[in-house]
Design a protein around this motif. Structure first.
Motif, PDB file in Angstrom:
ATOM      1  N   THR A 123     -12.461 -17.700 -45.781  1.00 49.25           N
ATOM      2  CA  THR A 123     -13.446 -17.060 -44.924  1.00 49.25           C
ATOM      3  C   THR A 123     -12.752 -16.115 -43.942  1.00 49.25           C
ATOM      4  OG1 THR A 123     -13.357 -18.777 -43.217  1.00 49.25           O
ATOM      5  CG2 THR A 123     -14.898 -19.125 -45.053  1.00 49.25           C
ATOM      6  N   SER A 124     -13.529 -15.206 -43.375  1.00 53.04           N
ATOM      7  CA  SER A 124     -12.993 -14.290 -42.363  1.00 53.04           C
ATOM      8  C   SER A 124     -12.453 -15.062 -41.163  1.00 53.04           C
ATOM      9  CB  SER A 124     -14.089 -13.322 -41.917  1.00 53.04           C
ATOM     10  OG  SER A 124     -14.527 -12.531 -43.001  1.00 53.04           O
ATOM     11  N   TYR A 125     -13.123 -16.141 -40.810  1.00 52.86           N
ATOM     12  CA  TYR A 125     -12.695 -16.999 -39.698  1.00 52.86           C
ATOM     13  C   TYR A 125     -11.249 -17.444 -39.901  1.00 52.86           C
ATOM     14  CZ  TYR A 125     -12.541 -21.541 -37.190  1.00 52.86           C
ATOM     15  OH  TYR A 125     -12.185 -22.620 -36.417  1.00 52.86           O
ATOM     16  N   TYR A 126     -10.937 -17.985 -41.063  1.00 53.50           N
ATOM     17  CA  TYR A 126      -9.579 -18.464 -41.307  1.00 53.50           C
ATOM     18  C   TYR A 126      -8.582 -17.308 -41.391  1.00 53.50           C
ATOM     19  CZ  TYR A 126      -5.428 -19.951 -43.693  1.00 53.50           C
ATOM     20  OH  TYR A 126      -4.109 -20.126 -44.025  1.00 53.50           O
ATOM     21  N   THR A 127      -8.923 -16.270 -42.127  1.00 54.94           N
ATOM     22  CA  THR A 127      -7.966 -15.203 -42.400  1.00 54.94           C
ATOM     23  C   THR A 127      -7.449 -14.545 -41.126  1.00 54.94           C
ATOM     24  OG1 THR A 127      -8.984 -14.756 -44.545  1.00 54.94           O
ATOM     25  CG2 THR A 127      -7.621 -13.024 -43.611  1.00 54.94           C
ATOM     26  N   TYR A 178     -19.802 -13.853 -46.254  1.00 54.17           N
ATOM     27  CA  TYR A 178     -21.012 -14.624 -46.549  1.00 54.17           C
ATOM     28  C   TYR A 178     -20.877 -15.214 -47.941  1.00 54.17           C
ATOM     29  CZ  TYR A 178     -25.813 -16.191 -46.571  1.00 54.17           C
ATOM     30  OH  TYR A 178     -26.928 -16.992 -46.591  1.00 54.17           O
ATOM     31  N   SER A 179     -21.152 -16.503 -48.041  1.00 52.27           N
ATOM     32  CA  SER A 179     -21.053 -17.233 -49.309  1.00 52.27           C
ATOM     33  C   SER A 179     -22.438 -17.709 -49.702  1.00 52.27           C
ATOM     34  CB  SER A 179     -20.102 -18.424 -49.167  1.00 52.27           C
ATOM     35  OG  SER A 179     -18.867 -18.009 -48.627  1.00 52.27           O
ATOM     36  N   ILE A 180     -22.885 -17.322 -50.880  1.00 58.78           N
ATOM     37  CA  ILE A 180     -24.258 -17.572 -51.329  1.00 58.78           C
ATOM     38  C   ILE A 180     -24.352 -18.952 -51.976  1.00 58.78           C
ATOM     39  CG2 ILE A 180     -26.128 -16.721 -52.785  1.00 58.78           C
ATOM     40  CD1 ILE A 180     -24.736 -13.957 -52.645  1.00 58.78           C
ATOM     41  N   THR A 192     -22.218 -20.410 -46.587  1.00 57.82           N
ATOM     42  CA  THR A 192     -21.185 -20.404 -45.550  1.00 57.82           C
ATOM     43  C   THR A 192     -21.064 -18.977 -45.049  1.00 57.82           C
ATOM     44  OG1 THR A 192     -19.913 -22.212 -46.547  1.00 57.82           O
ATOM     45  CG2 THR A 192     -18.726 -20.738 -45.056  1.00 57.82           C
ATOM     46  N   TRP A 193     -21.034 -18.803 -43.747  1.00 52.93           N
ATOM     47  CA  TRP A 193     -20.817 -17.453 -43.242  1.00 52.93           C
ATOM     48  C   TRP A 193     -19.922 -17.486 -42.015  1.00 52.93           C
ATOM     49  CZ3 TRP A 193     -22.661 -15.781 -38.420  1.00 52.93           C
ATOM     50  CH2 TRP A 193     -23.625 -16.585 -37.809  1.00 52.93           C
ATOM     51  N   SER A 194     -19.197 -16.403 -41.822  1.00 47.27           N
ATOM     52  CA  SER A 194     -18.262 -16.345 -40.698  1.00 47.27           C
ATOM     53  C   SER A 194     -18.037 -14.910 -40.276  1.00 47.27           C
ATOM     54  CB  SER A 194     -16.929 -17.005 -41.062  1.00 47.27           C
ATOM     55  OG  SER A 194     -16.161 -16.176 -41.920  1.00 47.27           O
ATOM     56  N   ALA A 195     -17.536 -14.747 -39.067  1.00 51.39           N
ATOM     57  CA  ALA A 195     -17.166 -13.445 -38.519  1.00 51.39           C
ATOM     58  C   ALA A 195     -15.980 -13.650 -37.599  1.00 51.39           C
ATOM     59  CB  ALA A 195     -18.335 -12.814 -37.764  1.00 51.39           C
ATOM     60  N   ALA A 196     -15.081 -12.665 -37.575  1.00 55.31           N
ATOM     61  CA  ALA A 196     -13.884 -12.810 -36.754  1.00 55.31           C
ATOM     62  C   ALA A 196     -13.337 -11.444 -36.380  1.00 55.31           C
ATOM     63  CB  ALA A 196     -12.821 -13.618 -37.490  1.00 55.31           C
ATOM     64  N   ALA A 197     -12.554 -11.427 -35.305  1.00 56.58           N
ATOM     65  CA  ALA A 197     -11.875 -10.214 -34.856  1.00 56.58           C
ATOM     66  C   ALA A 197     -10.465 -10.582 -34.435  1.00 56.58           C
ATOM     67  CB  ALA A 197     -12.625  -9.568 -33.696  1.00 56.58           C
ATOM     68  N   GLN A 198      -9.532  -9.657 -34.671  1.00 56.43           N
ATOM     69  CA  GLN A 198      -8.124  -9.872 -34.328  1.00 56.43           C
ATOM     70  C   GLN A 198      -7.580  -8.609 -33.665  1.00 56.43           C
ATOM     71  OE1 GLN A 198      -4.658  -9.420 -37.202  1.00 56.43           O
ATOM     72  NE2 GLN A 198      -4.957 -11.647 -37.300  1.00 56.43           N
ATOM     73  N   TYR A 199      -6.800  -8.798 -32.585  1.00 53.65           N
ATOM     74  CA  TYR A 199      -6.204  -7.648 -31.894  1.00 53.65           C
ATOM     75  C   TYR A 199      -4.703  -7.877 -31.749  1.00 53.65           C
ATOM     76  CZ  TYR A 199      -5.067  -4.156 -28.373  1.00 53.65           C
ATOM     77  OH  TYR A 199      -4.489  -3.113 -27.707  1.00 53.65           O
ATOM     78  N   ALA A 207      -7.019 -13.645 -31.539  1.00 52.01           N
ATOM     79  CA  ALA A 207      -8.101 -13.599 -32.521  1.00 52.01           C
ATOM     80  C   ALA A 207      -9.192 -14.579 -32.116  1.00 52.01           C
ATOM     81  CB  ALA A 207      -7.578 -13.939 -33.913  1.00 52.01           C
ATOM     82  N   ALA A 208     -10.424 -14.251 -32.475  1.00 49.98           N
ATOM     83  CA  ALA A 208     -11.560 -15.127 -32.200  1.00 49.98           C
ATOM     84  C   ALA A 208     -12.482 -15.101 -33.403  1.00 49.98           C
ATOM     85  CB  ALA A 208     -12.307 -14.683 -30.940  1.00 49.98           C
ATOM     86  N   GLY A 209     -13.119 -16.246 -33.688  1.00 52.00           N
ATOM     87  CA  GLY A 209     -13.980 -16.293 -34.858  1.00 52.00           C
ATOM     88  C   GLY A 209     -15.044 -17.367 -34.775  1.00 52.00           C
ATOM     89  N   PHE A 210     -16.056 -17.229 -35.628  1.00 53.80           N
ATOM     90  CA  PHE A 210     -17.163 -18.180 -35.748  1.00 53.80           C
ATOM     91  C   PHE A 210     -17.362 -18.485 -37.223  1.00 53.80           C
ATOM     92  CE2 PHE A 210     -21.605 -18.996 -36.749  1.00 53.80           C
ATOM     93  CZ  PHE A 210     -21.940 -19.986 -35.845  1.00 53.80           C
ATOM     94  N   GLN A 211     -17.686 -19.734 -37.525  1.00 53.80           N
ATOM     95  CA  GLN A 211     -17.911 -20.134 -38.917  1.00 53.80           C
ATOM     96  C   GLN A 211     -18.998 -21.197 -38.984  1.00 53.80           C
ATOM     97  OE1 GLN A 211     -14.708 -20.876 -42.134  1.00 53.80           O
ATOM     98  NE2 GLN A 211     -15.016 -22.893 -41.242  1.00 53.80           N
ATOM     99  N   ARG A 212     -19.936 -21.023 -39.904  1.00 57.03           N
ATOM    100  CA  ARG A 212     -20.979 -22.034 -40.122  1.00 57.03           C
ATOM    101  C   ARG A 212     -21.006 -22.384 -41.596  1.00 57.03           C
ATOM    102  NH1 ARG A 212     -25.809 -24.040 -37.562  1.00 57.03           N
ATOM    103  NH2 ARG A 212     -27.291 -24.823 -39.121  1.00 57.03           N
TER     104      ARG A 212
END
Length: 400
Positions: A123-127, A178-180, A192-199, A207-212
């Motif tokens: 997921t984007s959260y982990y990566t 997003y995982s269907i 499963t869905w996630s979003a993240a940002a890294q600087y 980095a910060a992220g959210f995952q459900r």
């Protein structure tokens, strides 16, 4: 050394291959010997015994894989990766029934527009959070936060995923996935869905992220086979920490990781996470359970061939589901890695966890037990029968 293999040499991809295509065969073999002070079955608080056993994939999961690309012109490439994990101690698949359990995706990438991939992947959260996770220098098996409660190790891979990751824009990278689930009558169930940002800016990174993660079983209960973040139909990363909450309708995670390099020899990383297990009508617990974890790792490289690290983490649960003394887990880690060459190294790991308070047992609400110790995620299925656990391991790893 990774070996580039001309596509014409591979019969399965030879037809239609272009001159600017490439395929790489790569892999890791990691095997060692480990000691654990107390081992019992998941959910048990009695009958623990010390054990010496062969360990594998501790510093880096044993695997082999194929990855490749084809230049489509205009700076755009088609990419793919197929990666299978295996047990180097007995030759078995890491996850029975999955031919490429670690990754299996295809997509396109462009340095100006980013990368879009589809398949089984992280997921984007982990990566985006993983570069500063405790597993970088402490490993996941010994150094992930107890039970990998916050999904900062590689246990959580998502099926049916579409992932977009932007190019680096003045140090900032963003990503969404997003995982269907594919459950009839519900677009959300099993997803499963996630979003993240890294600087990144010189020696500083954050980095910060959210995952459900949603259970595909209506109302929670047994983790449904259509749940996208699962292995062979079973919920991943069940341990003594979250065993009483594995029948959740959904899991939700918010995390921040970061790091700072003081010099070429010294750097520090930190992580904080908030993890929520949300009940449904069929769950065996009735109140949301929340775990907060904070940790830090200090890494020292005195010479080019030696890496040393020390880490600490503290996890605490909320008081819920009839529990008046919330569970907490303190984990201490040390690691040593010596490079014999660019491809081969020797490692040693030591870890200790102390658990306090109470948690829910396997049967859920009303089954309150003393919290027992879990180290990293390498002992998830064989936790301690007591509040304390010590583990140590030595091994050799080689890459090709």
């Amino acid at each position: 050394m990774k070996k580039a293999i001309a596509t014409s040499a591979l019969g399965l991809v030879a037809l239609g291959a272009h001159a600017q295509s490439s395929v790489t065969l790569y892999g890791i073999v990691d095997t060692g010997i480990g000691y654990q002070s107390s081992q019992t079955s998941l959910g048990s608080t009695t009958g623990g015994h010390s054990v010496v056993k062969m360990i594998n994939g501790v510093w880096a999961g044993s695997r082999f894989g194929l990855k490749g690309s084809e230049d489509l012109g205009g700076g755009t490439k088609t990419i793919f990766q197929l990666e299978e994990g295996f047990n180097s101690a007995n030759g078995a698949q890491s996850v029975p029934g999955l031919a490429f359990n670690r990754q299996a995706y295809v997509g396109v990438t462009n340095s100006s527009y980013g990368t879009l991939t589809a398949g089984r992947q992280y997921t984007s959260y982990y990566t985006l959070l993983s570069p500063y996770s405790p597993t970088t220098w402490l490993t996941g098996a010994y150094g992930a936060h107890p039970g990998d409660i916050d999904s900062l190790d590689t246990l959580y891979r998502a099926n049916n995923s579409v992932v977009y990751t932007s190019p680096n824009m003045y140090g900032l990278t963003v990503s969404g996935s997003y995982s269907i689930g594919g459950v009839p009558g519900s677009f959300n169930a099993g997803s499963t869905w996630s979003a993240a940002a890294q600087y990144l800016n010189g020696p500083v990174g954050i980095a910060a992220g959210f995952q459900r993660i949603n259970n595909s079983t209506p109302g929670g209960g047994a983790w449904g086979p259509d749940s996208t973040t699962s292995n062979a139909g079973a919920q991943t990363a069940v341990s003594g920490v979250n065993n009483g909450y594995q029948t959740a309708q959904a899991q939700q995670r918010v995390a921040v990781t970061g790091g700072y390099a003081f010099t070429k020899q010294w750097d520090v990383s930190f992580s904080y996470s908030n993890v929520q297990y949300i009940p449904g009508t069929n769950s065996k617990f009735h109140d949301q359970a929340t775990f907060n974890t904070g940790g830090a790792v200090l890494h020292f490289k005195p010479i080019t061939t030696l890496d040393l690290a020390a880490g600490y983490s503290y996890t605490r649960a909320t008081e819920s589901n009839g529990i008046s003394s919330a569970a907490s887990y303190q984990q201490f880690n040390l690691s040593q890695f010596y490079s014999l060459s660019k491809r081969t190294g020797l490692y040693a790991l030591e870890a200790y966890t102390r658990a306090n308070g109470q948690t829910l047992g396997t049967k859920g609400a009303g089954n309150i037990i003393n919290a027992t110790a879990v180290i990293g995620d390498g002992q998830n299925g064989a936790p301690s029968s007591s509040r304390s656990m010590f583990a140590a391991g030595v091994g050799i790893i080689t890459k090709f």
